[in-house]
Scaffold this motif. Sequence first.
Motif, PDB file in Angstrom:
ATOM      1  N   TYR A  42     -17.263 -10.167  14.993  1.00 38.46           N
ATOM      2  CA  TYR A  42     -17.612  -8.896  15.023  1.00 38.46           C
ATOM      3  C   TYR A  42     -16.735  -7.938  16.228  1.00 38.46           C
ATOM      4  N   ALA A  43     -16.036  -8.971  16.670  1.00 36.37           N
ATOM      5  CA  ALA A  43     -15.179  -8.149  17.596  1.00 36.37           C
ATOM      6  C   ALA A  43     -14.341  -7.302  17.313  1.00 36.37           C
ATOM      7  N   PRO A  44     -14.004  -6.106  17.865  1.00 35.13           N
ATOM      8  CA  PRO A  44     -13.294  -4.878  17.197  1.00 35.13           C
ATOM      9  C   PRO A  44     -11.650  -5.203  17.491  1.00 35.13           C
ATOM     10  N   THR A  45     -11.169  -4.881  16.235  1.00 34.60           N
ATOM     11  CA  THR A  45      -9.555  -4.988  16.215  1.00 34.60           C
ATOM     12  C   THR A  45      -9.185  -3.606  15.553  1.00 34.60           C
ATOM     13  N   SER A  46      -8.116  -2.992  15.876  1.00 36.79           N
ATOM     14  CA  SER A  46      -7.562  -2.008  15.372  1.00 36.79           C
ATOM     15  C   SER A  46      -7.548  -2.096  13.948  1.00 36.79           C
ATOM     16  N   MET A  47      -8.024  -1.067  12.868  1.00 36.24           N
ATOM     17  CA  MET A  47      -8.130  -1.138  11.517  1.00 36.24           C
ATOM     18  C   MET A  47      -8.584  -2.428  11.001  1.00 36.24           C
ATOM     19  N   ASN A  48      -9.512  -3.050  11.561  1.00 33.09           N
ATOM     20  CA  ASN A  48     -10.210  -4.323  11.260  1.00 33.09           C
ATOM     21  C   ASN A  48      -9.284  -5.314  11.026  1.00 33.09           C
ATOM     22  N   GLN A  49      -8.103  -5.635  11.573  1.00 30.40           N
ATOM     23  CA  GLN A  49      -7.041  -6.508  11.251  1.00 30.40           C
ATOM     24  C   GLN A  49      -7.401  -7.725  11.226  1.00 30.40           C
ATOM     25  N   ASP A  90      -1.877 -14.237  13.571  1.00 31.32           N
ATOM     26  CA  ASP A  90      -1.287 -14.282  12.223  1.00 31.32           C
ATOM     27  C   ASP A  90      -0.311 -13.021  12.064  1.00 31.32           C
ATOM     28  N   LEU A  91       0.695 -13.432  11.888  1.00 29.49           N
ATOM     29  CA  LEU A  91       2.047 -12.427  11.814  1.00 29.49           C
ATOM     30  C   LEU A  91       2.006 -11.747  10.452  1.00 29.49           C
ATOM     31  N   GLU A  92       0.948 -12.404   9.330  1.00 31.70           N
ATOM     32  CA  GLU A  92       1.104 -11.700   8.191  1.00 31.70           C
ATOM     33  C   GLU A  92      -0.320 -11.222   7.918  1.00 31.70           C
ATOM     34  N   PHE A  93      -1.029 -10.916   9.049  1.00 35.45           N
ATOM     35  CA  PHE A  93      -2.295 -10.298   8.775  1.00 35.45           C
ATOM     36  C   PHE A  93      -2.623  -9.240   7.671  1.00 35.45           C
ATOM     37  N   HIS A  94      -1.416  -8.550   7.652  1.00 32.45           N
ATOM     38  CA  HIS A  94      -1.141  -7.191   6.716  1.00 32.45           C
ATOM     39  C   HIS A  94      -1.825  -7.661   5.327  1.00 32.45           C
ATOM     40  N   GLU A  95      -1.377  -8.952   5.125  1.00 28.33           N
ATOM     41  CA  GLU A  95      -1.636  -9.211   3.348  1.00 28.33           C
ATOM     42  C   GLU A  95      -3.152  -9.067   3.220  1.00 28.33           C
ATOM     43  N   LEU A  96      -4.006  -9.269   4.263  1.00 26.08           N
ATOM     44  CA  LEU A  96      -5.516  -9.058   3.879  1.00 26.08           C
ATOM     45  C   LEU A  96      -6.063  -7.772   4.408  1.00 26.08           C
ATOM     46  N   MET A  97      -5.179  -6.858   4.575  1.00 21.65           N
ATOM     47  CA  MET A  97      -5.632  -5.519   4.860  1.00 21.65           C
ATOM     48  C   MET A  97      -6.670  -4.805   3.621  1.00 21.65           C
ATOM     49  N   PRO A  98      -5.954  -4.951   2.423  1.00 23.89           N
ATOM     50  CA  PRO A  98      -6.768  -4.484   1.299  1.00 23.89           C
ATOM     51  C   PRO A  98      -8.356  -5.029   1.301  1.00 23.89           C
ATOM     52  N   ARG A  99      -8.298  -6.379   1.927  1.00 26.21           N
ATOM     53  CA  ARG A  99      -9.923  -6.851   1.695  1.00 26.21           C
ATOM     54  C   ARG A  99     -10.612  -6.288   3.004  1.00 26.21           C
ATOM     55  N   VAL A 100     -10.037  -6.390   4.401  1.00 27.83           N
ATOM     56  CA  VAL A 100     -10.640  -6.121   5.536  1.00 27.83           C
ATOM     57  C   VAL A 100     -10.652  -4.484   5.675  1.00 27.83           C
ATOM     58  N   PHE A 101      -9.991  -3.785   5.163  1.00 27.41           N
ATOM     59  CA  PHE A 101      -9.735  -2.212   5.231  1.00 27.41           C
ATOM     60  C   PHE A 101      -9.916  -1.653   4.020  1.00 27.41           C
ATOM     61  N   PRO A 102     -10.723  -1.901   3.072  1.00 24.95           N
ATOM     62  CA  PRO A 102     -10.680  -1.442   1.640  1.00 24.95           C
ATOM     63  C   PRO A 102     -10.655  -0.090   1.367  1.00 24.95           C
ATOM     64  N   ARG A 117       4.365  -5.053  13.195  1.00 27.80           N
ATOM     65  CA  ARG A 117       3.236  -5.973  12.680  1.00 27.80           C
ATOM     66  C   ARG A 117       2.941  -7.070  13.704  1.00 27.80           C
ATOM     67  N   GLU A 118       3.942  -7.737  14.418  1.00 32.23           N
ATOM     68  CA  GLU A 118       3.799  -8.785  15.344  1.00 32.23           C
ATOM     69  C   GLU A 118       3.206  -8.323  16.762  1.00 32.23           C
ATOM     70  N   ALA A 119       3.577  -6.983  17.029  1.00 35.00           N
ATOM     71  CA  ALA A 119       2.941  -6.430  18.255  1.00 35.00           C
ATOM     72  C   ALA A 119       1.621  -6.231  18.077  1.00 35.00           C
ATOM     73  N   SER A 120       1.138  -5.743  16.920  1.00 29.29           N
ATOM     74  CA  SER A 120      -0.042  -5.487  16.784  1.00 29.29           C
ATOM     75  C   SER A 120      -0.849  -6.760  16.609  1.00 29.29           C
ATOM     76  N   ALA A 121      -0.244  -7.611  16.180  1.00 33.49           N
ATOM     77  CA  ALA A 121      -1.087  -9.011  15.714  1.00 33.49           C
ATOM     78  C   ALA A 121      -1.355  -9.440  17.232  1.00 33.49           C
ATOM     79  N   VAL A 122      -0.305  -9.629  18.040  1.00 38.51           N
ATOM     80  CA  VAL A 122      -0.567 -10.065  19.471  1.00 38.51           C
ATOM     81  C   VAL A 122      -1.503  -9.512  20.163  1.00 38.51           C
ATOM     82  N   GLN A 123      -1.553  -8.047  20.113  1.00 34.92           N
ATOM     83  CA  GLN A 123      -2.425  -7.357  20.813  1.00 34.92           C
ATOM     84  C   GLN A 123      -3.846  -7.323  20.536  1.00 34.92           C
ATOM     85  N   ASN A 124      -4.071  -7.454  19.009  1.00 36.56           N
ATOM     86  CA  ASN A 124      -5.374  -7.596  18.519  1.00 36.56           C
ATOM     87  C   ASN A 124      -5.906  -9.085  18.632  1.00 36.56           C
TER      88      ASN A 124
END
Length: 196
Positions: A42-49, A90-102, A117-124
């Motif tokens: 349940y940790a917060p991440t930008s756009m639930n990444q 995960d540098l390809e987290f965006h593939e799951l965005m339709p599921r986690v940010f529907p 994408r990489e900068a966001s993945a590392v920060q989050n």
Amino acid sequence: MSLELDAAAQDLLFREARTANTFSSDPVSDETLQAVYDLVKYAPTSMNQQPLRIVLIRSEDARERLVKTMYGPNGAKVAQAPLVAILAADLEFHELMPRVFPHFPEAKDMFADPAIREASAVQNGTLQAAYFLLGIRAAGLNAGPMIGFDAEAVNREFFPGGKQKVLLVMNIGKPGENAWWPRSPRLEYDEVVSAA
């Protein structure tokens, strides 16, 4: 002003929590790690990444491969800990965005640029890693997070496809003999907090 969290929990998670440098041989079960994850997911991440990925080092082969990538005394720490986790983004987290940010179907497209994408993945992922450390403490365990390793070597060994990137390595378990170094000083509120 008092905090909502009771004093014992504050001590467990913060004041008396320490980075362990040695660990007992007591094993850390998959059930415990599942309970930790079920809390910290349940940790917060930008756009639930949710880009954090965790590799638990259970086999001797994997442990030996990881030990070779660690700098200085960190290799011995990895060799001795009852459980070691590699925390990666995960540098390809965006593939799951339709599921986690529907509710925002176009969210995936915002991360088409690999650099963004990489900068966001590392920060989050780093934010999630901090919550994972608190979850380990909440389970009554100690953590030894480390960044003293050859990141390129870890990525080659454990993420050869280039789809994940190591953030840190964390030893996990009950503290062993002489587990604690003296606590280093902390900065005070007025040194850190300002108003604008």
